[in-house]
Design a protein around this motif. Structure first.
Motif, PDB file in Angstrom:
ATOM      1  N   VAL A 243       0.832  -1.199   0.000  1.00  0.00           N
ATOM      2  CA  VAL A 243       0.000   0.000   0.000  1.00  0.00           C
ATOM      3  C   VAL A 243       0.873   1.259   0.000  1.00  0.00           C
ATOM      4  CG1 VAL A 243      -1.697   1.320   1.309  1.00  0.00           C
ATOM      5  CG2 VAL A 243      -1.990  -1.141   1.024  1.00  0.00           C
ATOM      6  N   ALA A 244       1.993   1.225   0.709  1.00  0.00           N
ATOM      7  CA  ALA A 244       2.915   2.369   0.683  1.00  0.00           C
ATOM      8  C   ALA A 244       3.421   2.605  -0.737  1.00  0.00           C
ATOM      9  CB  ALA A 244       4.081   2.126   1.634  1.00  0.00           C
ATOM     10  N   TRP A 245       3.685   1.520  -1.465  1.00  0.00           N
ATOM     11  CA  TRP A 245       4.101   1.615  -2.871  1.00  0.00           C
ATOM     12  C   TRP A 245       3.010   2.267  -3.710  1.00  0.00           C
ATOM     13  CZ3 TRP A 245       7.059   1.237  -7.112  1.00  0.00           C
ATOM     14  CH2 TRP A 245       6.502   0.793  -8.310  1.00  0.00           C
ATOM     15  N   ARG A 246       1.765   1.835  -3.514  1.00  0.00           N
ATOM     16  CA  ARG A 246       0.645   2.409  -4.260  1.00  0.00           C
ATOM     17  C   ARG A 246       0.493   3.911  -3.955  1.00  0.00           C
ATOM     18  NH1 ARG A 246       0.416  -0.862  -7.815  1.00  0.00           N
ATOM     19  NH2 ARG A 246      -1.206  -2.442  -8.154  1.00  0.00           N
ATOM     20  N   ILE A 247       0.599   4.280  -2.697  1.00  0.00           N
ATOM     21  CA  ILE A 247       0.436   5.690  -2.302  1.00  0.00           C
ATOM     22  C   ILE A 247       1.494   6.554  -2.979  1.00  0.00           C
ATOM     23  CG2 ILE A 247       0.604   7.300  -0.364  1.00  0.00           C
ATOM     24  CD1 ILE A 247      -0.555   5.061   1.417  1.00  0.00           C
ATOM     25  N   ASN A 248       2.730   6.085  -2.977  1.00  0.00           N
ATOM     26  CA  ASN A 248       3.813   6.845  -3.589  1.00  0.00           C
ATOM     27  C   ASN A 248       3.652   6.961  -5.093  1.00  0.00           C
ATOM     28  OD1 ASN A 248       6.504   7.577  -1.857  1.00  0.00           O
ATOM     29  ND2 ASN A 248       5.322   5.972  -0.844  1.00  0.00           N
ATOM     30  N   LYS A 249       3.313   5.874  -5.749  1.00  0.00           N
ATOM     31  CA  LYS A 249       3.279   5.856  -7.213  1.00  0.00           C
ATOM     32  C   LYS A 249       1.956   6.330  -7.794  1.00  0.00           C
ATOM     33  CE  LYS A 249       7.448   4.464  -7.711  1.00  0.00           C
ATOM     34  NZ  LYS A 249       8.472   5.358  -8.315  1.00  0.00           N
ATOM     35  N   ARG A 250       0.852   6.034  -7.150  1.00  0.00           N
ATOM     36  CA  ARG A 250      -0.454   6.383  -7.709  1.00  0.00           C
ATOM     37  C   ARG A 250      -0.960   7.742  -7.213  1.00  0.00           C
ATOM     38  NH1 ARG A 250      -2.725   1.357  -9.490  1.00  0.00           N
ATOM     39  NH2 ARG A 250      -0.971   0.315 -10.529  1.00  0.00           N
ATOM     40  N   LEU A 251      -0.654   8.090  -5.966  1.00  0.00           N
ATOM     41  CA  LEU A 251      -1.124   9.358  -5.415  1.00  0.00           C
ATOM     42  C   LEU A 251      -0.053  10.446  -5.459  1.00  0.00           C
ATOM     43  CD1 LEU A 251      -3.155   8.194  -2.272  1.00  0.00           C
ATOM     44  CD2 LEU A 251      -4.003   8.723  -4.559  1.00  0.00           C
ATOM     45  N   GLY A 252       1.193  10.053  -5.704  1.00  0.00           N
ATOM     46  CA  GLY A 252       2.258  11.044  -5.769  1.00  0.00           C
ATOM     47  C   GLY A 252       2.637  11.619  -4.423  1.00  0.00           C
ATOM     48  N   ILE A 253       2.319  10.905  -3.343  1.00  0.00           N
ATOM     49  CA  ILE A 253       2.638  11.353  -1.993  1.00  0.00           C
ATOM     50  C   ILE A 253       3.872  10.587  -1.499  1.00  0.00           C
ATOM     51  CG2 ILE A 253       1.823  11.428   0.397  1.00  0.00           C
ATOM     52  CD1 ILE A 253      -1.017  11.648  -0.705  1.00  0.00           C
ATOM     53  N   LYS A 254       4.831  11.317  -0.956  1.00  0.00           N
ATOM     54  CA  LYS A 254       6.056  10.688  -0.463  1.00  0.00           C
ATOM     55  C   LYS A 254       5.809  10.087   0.918  1.00  0.00           C
ATOM     56  CE  LYS A 254       9.075  13.661  -3.180  1.00  0.00           C
ATOM     57  NZ  LYS A 254      10.183  14.655  -3.159  1.00  0.00           N
ATOM     58  N   PHE A 255       5.015   9.052   0.904  1.00  0.00           N
ATOM     59  CA  PHE A 255       4.574   8.406   2.141  1.00  0.00           C
ATOM     60  C   PHE A 255       5.635   7.438   2.655  1.00  0.00           C
ATOM     61  CE2 PHE A 255       2.496   4.842   4.276  1.00  0.00           C
ATOM     62  CZ  PHE A 255       1.702   5.488   5.213  1.00  0.00           C
ATOM     63  N   HIS A 256       5.754   7.340   3.986  1.00  0.00           N
ATOM     64  CA  HIS A 256       6.616   6.357   4.637  1.00  0.00           C
ATOM     65  C   HIS A 256       6.054   6.120   6.036  1.00  0.00           C
ATOM     66  CE1 HIS A 256       8.346   9.804   6.792  1.00  0.00           C
ATOM     67  NE2 HIS A 256       8.406  10.397   5.608  1.00  0.00           N
ATOM     68  N   ASN A 257       6.675   5.233   6.807  1.00  0.00           N
ATOM     69  CA  ASN A 257       6.031   4.829   8.057  1.00  0.00           C
ATOM     70  C   ASN A 257       6.176   5.840   9.201  1.00  0.00           C
ATOM     71  OD1 ASN A 257       8.609   4.420   9.079  1.00  0.00           O
ATOM     72  ND2 ASN A 257       8.294   2.279   9.601  1.00  0.00           N
ATOM     73  N   LYS A 258       6.777   7.004   8.915  1.00  0.00           N
ATOM     74  CA  LYS A 258       6.789   8.104   9.885  1.00  0.00           C
ATOM     75  C   LYS A 258       6.238   9.377   9.241  1.00  0.00           C
ATOM     76  CE  LYS A 258       8.637   5.823  13.292  1.00  0.00           C
ATOM     77  NZ  LYS A 258       7.871   5.541  14.530  1.00  0.00           N
ATOM     78  N   TRP A 259       5.370   9.186   8.265  1.00  0.00           N
ATOM     79  CA  TRP A 259       4.836  10.321   7.507  1.00  0.00           C
ATOM     80  C   TRP A 259       4.112  11.295   8.438  1.00  0.00           C
ATOM     81  CZ3 TRP A 259      -0.334  11.454   5.391  1.00  0.00           C
ATOM     82  CH2 TRP A 259      -0.302  12.396   4.350  1.00  0.00           C
ATOM     83  N   ARG A 260       4.434  12.562   8.275  1.00  0.00           N
ATOM     84  CA  ARG A 260       3.865  13.639   9.089  1.00  0.00           C
ATOM     85  C   ARG A 260       4.082  13.439  10.585  1.00  0.00           C
ATOM     86  NH1 ARG A 260      -1.744  15.775   6.169  1.00  0.00           N
ATOM     87  NH2 ARG A 260      -0.698  16.630   4.326  1.00  0.00           N
ATOM     88  N   GLY A 261       5.141  12.709  10.930  1.00  0.00           N
ATOM     89  CA  GLY A 261       5.499  12.549  12.331  1.00  0.00           C
ATOM     90  C   GLY A 261       4.687  11.522  13.090  1.00  0.00           C
ATOM     91  N   ALA A 262       3.773  10.851  12.421  1.00  0.00           N
ATOM     92  CA  ALA A 262       2.950   9.830  13.080  1.00  0.00           C
ATOM     93  C   ALA A 262       3.582   8.454  12.889  1.00  0.00           C
ATOM     94  CB  ALA A 262       1.534   9.844  12.518  1.00  0.00           C
ATOM     95  N   ASP A 263       3.134   7.493  13.676  1.00  0.00           N
ATOM     96  CA  ASP A 263       3.662   6.133  13.606  1.00  0.00           C
ATOM     97  C   ASP A 263       2.754   5.278  12.725  1.00  0.00           C
ATOM     98  OD1 ASP A 263       4.945   3.769  13.933  1.00  0.00           O
ATOM     99  OD2 ASP A 263       4.503   3.539  16.062  1.00  0.00           O
ATOM    100  N   TRP A 264       3.078   5.217  11.423  1.00  0.00           N
ATOM    101  CA  TRP A 264       2.348   4.381  10.467  1.00  0.00           C
ATOM    102  C   TRP A 264       3.056   3.022  10.419  1.00  0.00           C
ATOM    103  CZ3 TRP A 264      -1.833   6.492   7.567  1.00  0.00           C
ATOM    104  CH2 TRP A 264      -2.025   7.875   7.724  1.00  0.00           C
TER     105      TRP A 264
END
Length: 246
Positions: free
Chosen positions: A143-164
């Motif tokens: 899902v992190a791969w989909r978010i980065n490639k399909r939504l163009g958001i540089k998402f990771h497991n500390k995105w916006r300082g939260a614990d994803w």
């Protein structure tokens, strides 16, 4: 030391020209785009607390009700909503020329429904870590791969300082990050459940409102460390997380 009246006058008249206003970014991972709108490409990403100068301001896509965009010395535009200017409105001159958004393009979400996950051929017990700091071939990594490639958001497991971290933490992380989360699925949203030991997340590719069903792509569900697609009652998932472009 005493300053002559002439010296004091010169310093006073020069001071406005040497002061530079800088405004702090008030969120994590704020995108600076090639134009004043969420449809423009991302040129730069600013961290929370970074001070930026504003060369001019213009209007564009509304973000959280604020349609002002600030142009920075990096020659890109950041949503004023994420800049602490201390004022609701313009704080400097209006940009003489700003890029205009192109005509709306057909919605490309959810994208090709196929197993294009880059680590699909290296799924094993020793999975390794992906670029978003998840174990490869888990649902969270896919899902992190989909978010980065399909939504163009540089998402990771500390995105916006939260614990994803694990999937059963994504609902609380979304709330902490002030991301929309509800019971309503939408193509391109994230289906999330806390059920099971570590929960589960999946990528929504279709919604049938008449039947109350949702179709998702996922990893590590019916196939251990592998890809799958299924259609289920939308209530099978507790939440739907909507990571909107900003």
């Amino acid at each position: 030391m005493h300053l002559s009246l002439l010296t004091f006058s010169l310093l006073t008249s020069l001071s406005p020209t040497i002061l530079v206003s800088a405004y702090p970014i008030k969120a994590d991972g704020v995108n600076c785009r090639s134009g004043p709108g969420t449809s423009f490409s991302v040129k730069q990403t600013y961290a929370r607390g970074k001070d930026i100068s504003i060369t001019c301001q213009t209007t564009g896509t509304a973000v959280k009700g604020n349609n002002i965009w600030d142009k920075t010395p990096d020659n890109c535009y950041v949503a004023d909503y994420y800049v602490k200017t201390g004022k609701d409105g313009f704080v400097t001159k209006k940009c003489e020329e700003a890029p205009k958004p192109s005509s709306p393009k057909p919605n490309k979400l959810p994208g090709p429904i196929k197993n294009d996950y880059p680590y699909k051929n290296s799924c094993s017990a020793n999975k390794g870590i992906d670029p978003w700091n998840y174990f490869r071939c888990n649902c969270t990594s896919f899902v992190a791969w989909r978010i980065n490639k399909r939504l163009g958001i540089k998402f990771h497991n500390k995105w916006r300082g939260a614990d994803w971290g694990n999937a059963n933490e994504w609902d609380e992380a979304a709330k902490k990050s002030k991301v929309k989360i509800n019971k309503t699925p939408k193509v391109g949203s994230i289906a999330q459940t806390n059920a099971g030991k570590k929960g589960h997340v999946a990528w929504v590719v279709a919604v049938n409102k008449d039947k109350g069903t949702v179709t998702v792509e996922e990893y590590n569900w019916n196939t251990d460390l592998g890809y799958g697609k299924r259609t289920v009652d939308k209530g099978k998932f507790q939440h739907y997380i909507h990571l909107e472009l900003e």
